[in-house]
Design an enzyme around this catalytic site. Structure first.
Site, PDB file in Angstrom:
ATOM      1  N   CYS A 172      30.661  93.596  92.723  1.00 19.44           N
ATOM      2  CA  CYS A 172      31.327  93.787  91.502  1.00 19.44           C
ATOM      3  C   CYS A 172      31.125  92.523  90.713  1.00 19.44           C
ATOM      4  O   CYS A 172      31.554  91.393  91.182  1.00 19.44           O
ATOM      5  CB  CYS A 172      32.980  93.974  91.915  1.00 19.44           C
ATOM      6  SG  CYS A 172      34.117  94.086  90.567  1.00 19.44           S
ATOM      7  N   CYS A 194      27.753  95.448  85.203  1.00 17.07           N
ATOM      8  CA  CYS A 194      28.941  96.098  86.086  1.00 17.07           C
ATOM      9  C   CYS A 194      28.166  97.014  86.937  1.00 17.07           C
ATOM     10  O   CYS A 194      27.181  98.050  86.693  1.00 17.07           O
ATOM     11  CB  CYS A 194      29.674  96.928  84.933  1.00 17.07           C
ATOM     12  SG  CYS A 194      30.996  97.763  85.693  1.00 17.07           S
TER      13      CYS A 194
HETATM   14  N1  DGL Z   1      32.199  97.517  89.238  1.00 14.80           N
HETATM   15  C1  DGL Z   1      32.876  96.337  89.008  1.00 14.80           C
HETATM   16  C2  DGL Z   1      31.915  95.207  88.078  1.00 14.80           C
HETATM   17  O1  DGL Z   1      30.759  95.091  88.415  1.00 14.80           O
HETATM   18  C3  DGL Z   1      34.173  96.413  88.211  1.00 14.80           C
HETATM   19  C4  DGL Z   1      34.569  97.550  87.262  1.00 14.80           C
HETATM   20  C5  DGL Z   1      36.177  97.372  86.673  1.00 14.80           C
HETATM   21  O2  DGL Z   1      36.733  97.647  87.841  1.00 14.80           O
HETATM   22  O3  DGL Z   1      36.521  97.325  85.638  1.00 14.80           O
HETATM   23  O4  DGL Z   1      32.457  94.554  86.959  1.00 14.80           O
END
Ligand code: DGL
Length: 272
Positions: free
Chosen positions: A70, A189
């Site tokens: 993440c 993301c």
């Molecule tokens: N998948 C996550 C990232 O890479 C987080 C997305 C979120 O919860 O806003 O930033």
């Protein structure tokens, strides 16, 4: 000992999938904090608090190596956890993020040295990619743009809806209007590769897209070679388990769609 993979929701599955392709022998434990996703618009303090809870939970469940799959958690919590918390809670364990290996990859992909980053508001505000690139290749001009609607579209399985097309086109048009010389677009993301078929419809033909899954998988493989003390305690039964803070039926349905195979998860609540 398993390898823990953490994300706010479904996005980390795009990383897990590639890690398991590259390193199928290990046992993995995936944790999605779906009930509290998205993290992207939350404050530094809250993302740090939630991420630390998740890391501690994965440690309690026999993980000694945790990948923050993440960007938002990597941007807002990784440094504090590595420097402040790990020495106290588990000095033998390791937590790794996704931003550094992605930044390294960017430097070898762009020819124009103009790069676009699409990410959550939190990742963009942290300027983590800009700062990493400053260390690695300061000549690269990075245009960072937040896409606050993309994660809710994925978490609510609206990827085939007209709304998905609308919001994807809107953000892509914005970033290429801002810098038409961009030749490399980073999906910063881990949720965004789930929108890849929509994204591909709207980017200029010469632009290369960087998805993080294969990059993180390669970087983990390299890390395990360089750290035999961690590698030798990783169990190797090719297993995978899933934990979610949401209702398991909801998670299983969407996770199965995103991964392309059946998933059975267990619910967990994250606390200090
Ligand atoms: N998948 C996550 C990232 O890479 C987080 C997305 C979120 O919860 O806003 O930033």
């Amino acid at each position: 000992m398993k390898i823990g993979v953490f994300d706010s929701g479904y996005g980390g599955l795009t990383i897990l999938k590639e890690i398991r392709k590259r390193l199928p022998q290990y046992d993995y434990l995936y944790l999605g904090d779906n009930a509290r996703a998205p993290y992207g618009s939350r404050s530094f303090e809250i993302v740090y608090e939630f991420t630390l809870q998740a890391v501690k939970t994965l440690f309690e469940k026999d993980c000694h190596l945790v990948i923050l799959a993440c960007n938002t958690a990597s941007a807002k919590a990784l440094r504090s956890i590595q420097q402040k918390d790990l020495p106290v809670i588990n000095p033998e364990a390791r937590v790794l993020g996704v931003i550094r290996p992605t930044a390294e990859k960017i430097t070898s992909v762009t020819s124009t040295r103009h790069v676009g980053l699409l990410a959550t508001p939190g990742t963009v505000a942290s300027r983590s990619y800009y700062l990493e690139l400053q260390k690695l290749a300061p000549e690269i001009i990075i245009t960072e743009h937040a896409c606050p609607m993309w994660v809710p579209i994925v978490e609510n399985n609206e990827i085939l809806s007209p709304g998905a097309d609308y919001f994807v086109k809107k953000e892509i048009d914005f970033i290429f209007d801002k810098d038409p010389l961009i030749d490399t677009l980073v999906l910063g993301c881990t949720h965004y590769p789930i929108l890849l078929p929509v994204i591909q419809k709207y980017i200029p033909a010469n632009v290369k897209i960087i998805c993080q899954g294969p990059i993180v998988a390669e970087s983990l493989a390299d890390y395990l070679v360089r750290h035999p003390e961690i590698e030798t305690v990783c169990s190797k039964n090719s297993g995978v388990e899933y934990l979610t803070t949401e209702h398991p039926e909801k998670f299983d349905h969407l996770a199965s769609l995103f991964l392309g195979h059946p998933v059975e998860s267990l619910t967990i609540s994250l606390k200090d």
